[in-house]
Design an enzyme around this catalytic site. Sequence first.
Site, PDB file in Angstrom:
ATOM      1  N   LYS A  77       0.828  -1.212   0.000  1.00 58.46           N
ATOM      2  CA  LYS A  77       0.000   0.000   0.000  1.00 58.46           C
ATOM      3  C   LYS A  77       0.861   1.261   0.000  1.00 58.46           C
ATOM      4  O   LYS A  77       1.778   1.395   0.797  1.00 58.46           O
ATOM      5  CB  LYS A  77      -0.909  -0.011   1.237  1.00 58.46           C
ATOM      6  CG  LYS A  77      -1.980   1.068   1.189  1.00 58.46           C
ATOM      7  CD  LYS A  77      -3.146   0.682   2.076  1.00 58.46           C
ATOM      8  CE  LYS A  77      -4.223   1.717   2.093  1.00 58.46           C
ATOM      9  NZ  LYS A  77      -4.781   2.072   0.795  1.00 58.46           N
ATOM     10  N   GLY A 113       6.495   0.859   5.638  1.00 58.67           N
ATOM     11  CA  GLY A 113       7.398  -0.075   4.958  1.00 58.67           C
ATOM     12  C   GLY A 113       7.518   0.210   3.476  1.00 58.67           C
ATOM     13  O   GLY A 113       8.607   0.181   2.897  1.00 58.67           O
ATOM     14  N   CYS A 114       6.394   0.501   2.847  1.00 64.86           N
ATOM     15  CA  CYS A 114       6.388   0.770   1.407  1.00 64.86           C
ATOM     16  C   CYS A 114       7.125   2.073   1.098  1.00 64.86           C
ATOM     17  O   CYS A 114       7.837   2.168   0.098  1.00 64.86           O
ATOM     18  CB  CYS A 114       4.954   0.823   0.886  1.00 64.86           C
ATOM     19  SG  CYS A 114       4.088  -0.745   1.130  1.00 64.86           S
ATOM     20  N   THR A 115       6.957   3.051   1.967  1.00 65.26           N
ATOM     21  CA  THR A 115       7.658   4.324   1.796  1.00 65.26           C
ATOM     22  C   THR A 115       9.166   4.117   1.945  1.00 65.26           C
ATOM     23  O   THR A 115       9.950   4.610   1.119  1.00 65.26           O
ATOM     24  CB  THR A 115       7.139   5.371   2.809  1.00 65.26           C
ATOM     25  OG1 THR A 115       5.738   5.562   2.572  1.00 65.26           O
ATOM     26  CG2 THR A 115       7.864   6.691   2.652  1.00 65.26           C
ATOM     27  N   ALA A 169      10.470   2.257  -1.279  1.00 61.88           N
ATOM     28  CA  ALA A 169      10.489   3.090  -2.485  1.00 61.88           C
ATOM     29  C   ALA A 169      11.509   4.226  -2.362  1.00 61.88           C
ATOM     30  O   ALA A 169      12.172   4.577  -3.347  1.00 61.88           O
ATOM     31  CB  ALA A 169       9.092   3.629  -2.768  1.00 61.88           C
TER      32      ALA A 169
END
Length: 150
Positions: A40, A45-47, A50
Amino acid sequence: MTTLKKGDKAPEFSGKDQDGTTHTLSDYKGKKLVVFFYPKANTPGCTAEACDLRDNYERFQAANYALLGVSADSAKAQGKFRDKFSFPFPLIADEDKEVINAFGVWGPKKFMGKEYDGIHRITFIINEEGIIDDVITDVKTKAHAAQILK
């Protein structure tokens, strides 16, 4: 879940990014392609993942890599995520899960004792001929570029 492995032909895919631009596997022929799936946009974590890829983007370009992020977020959410963190790579808004299912990254997950279906954080490294060179299932969000550029 993920049945694709090193040596397999990458699936033909087609997905639209945050700007409505379509990306397909054949668009990247002659380049190494990193397709990273994340659960998401705008979550910690995704931030971290990326941003680590963004911070090493020049290293990827120097090694002839293209990067493509994929989640089931809307194009609007992907656009906000890209703009907020200045990502130099496209983010596929795969709301119908076509690309997600083509790569086999949708499946059962567990979080705080609850089971549910979702996107697994998995990265595929595809060579210039469209063959999978590596599948990273144990993604280190803060050091993902190092896992890829080893």
